[in-house]
Design an enzyme around this catalytic site. Structure first.
Site, PDB file in Angstrom:
ATOM      1  N   CYS A 104      -1.532  -4.528   8.131  1.00 12.76           N
ATOM      2  CA  CYS A 104      -0.857  -3.472   8.557  1.00 12.76           C
ATOM      3  C   CYS A 104       0.118  -3.186  10.270  1.00 12.76           C
ATOM      4  O   CYS A 104       0.635  -2.431  10.332  1.00 12.76           O
ATOM      5  CB  CYS A 104      -2.033  -2.350   9.328  1.00 12.76           C
ATOM      6  SG  CYS A 104      -2.675  -2.129   7.475  1.00 12.76           S
ATOM      7  N   CYS A 152       0.863  -1.012   0.020  1.00 14.16           N
ATOM      8  CA  CYS A 152      -0.089   0.508   0.163  1.00 14.16           C
ATOM      9  C   CYS A 152       0.984   1.480   0.089  1.00 14.16           C
ATOM     10  O   CYS A 152       0.410   2.605  -0.207  1.00 14.16           O
ATOM     11  CB  CYS A 152      -0.874   0.523   1.772  1.00 14.16           C
ATOM     12  SG  CYS A 152       0.285  -0.385   2.796  1.00 14.16           S
TER      13      CYS A 152
HETATM   14 FE1  FES Z   1      -1.155  -0.795   4.360  1.00 13.19          FE
HETATM   15 FE2  FES Z   1      -2.400  -0.015   6.570  1.00 13.19          FE
HETATM   16  S1  FES Z   1      -3.880  -0.719   4.305  1.00 13.19           S
HETATM   17  S2  FES Z   1      -0.725  -0.421   6.164  1.00 13.19           S
END
Ligand code: FES
Length: 134
Positions: free
Chosen positions: A110, A41
């Site tokens: 995460c 992400c």
């Molecule tokens: Fe990647 Fe939370 S969506 S760290």
């Protein structure tokens, strides 16, 4: 609309640590700093540690990322205070997930970021200490 749906995926503990993060910021003269990024992400997490007598005296974080990443780093910095370096080496993201009362499956990475940032900070500390010992 889809954002609204996303919010309902988070429990009260996650929301609390997201809205009122603990230990946010930098530590002046930190003994170890770890910064990692999530390839999935692009979020970035930095954890700074103050270490005394082999134990975590203080911890701070800076996270440029999603709510789960902020909640995970907030919880992780709370959990590790007073722990030994060896305990941190065995620290698992699952402990963060459990302490937060769970994360949605797509948000587990995460919490992995928090584990990795912590371990990177310990590595940084050990590298600096090895350099001083020489
Ligand atoms: Fe990647 Fe939370 S969506 S760290």
């Amino acid at each position: 609309m889809s954002d609204q749906k996303e919010y309902t995926l988070y429990n009260d503990t996650v929301m609390d640590h997201f809205m009122n993060p603990r230990n946010m910021g930098d530590l002046p003269e930190a003994d170890g700093v770890g910064e990692v990024g999530a390839a999935a992400c692009g979020d970035i997490m930095k954890i700074s540690l103050k270490i005394r007598d082999g134990k975590i005296e203080d911890a701070r974080f800076k996270t440029f990322g999603c709510g789960s990443a902020i909640a995970s780093s907030s919880m992780a910095t709370e959990l590790i205070k007073g722990r030994t370096i060896d305990e941190i080496k065995n620290f698992s993201n699952q402990e963060v997930v459990d302490a937060l009362g769970g994360l949605p499956p797509v948000k587990i990475h995460c919490s992995v970021l928090a584990e990795e940032a912590l371990k990177a900070a310990i590595e940084d500390y050990e590298k600096k200490n090895a350099a001083v010992a020489k």
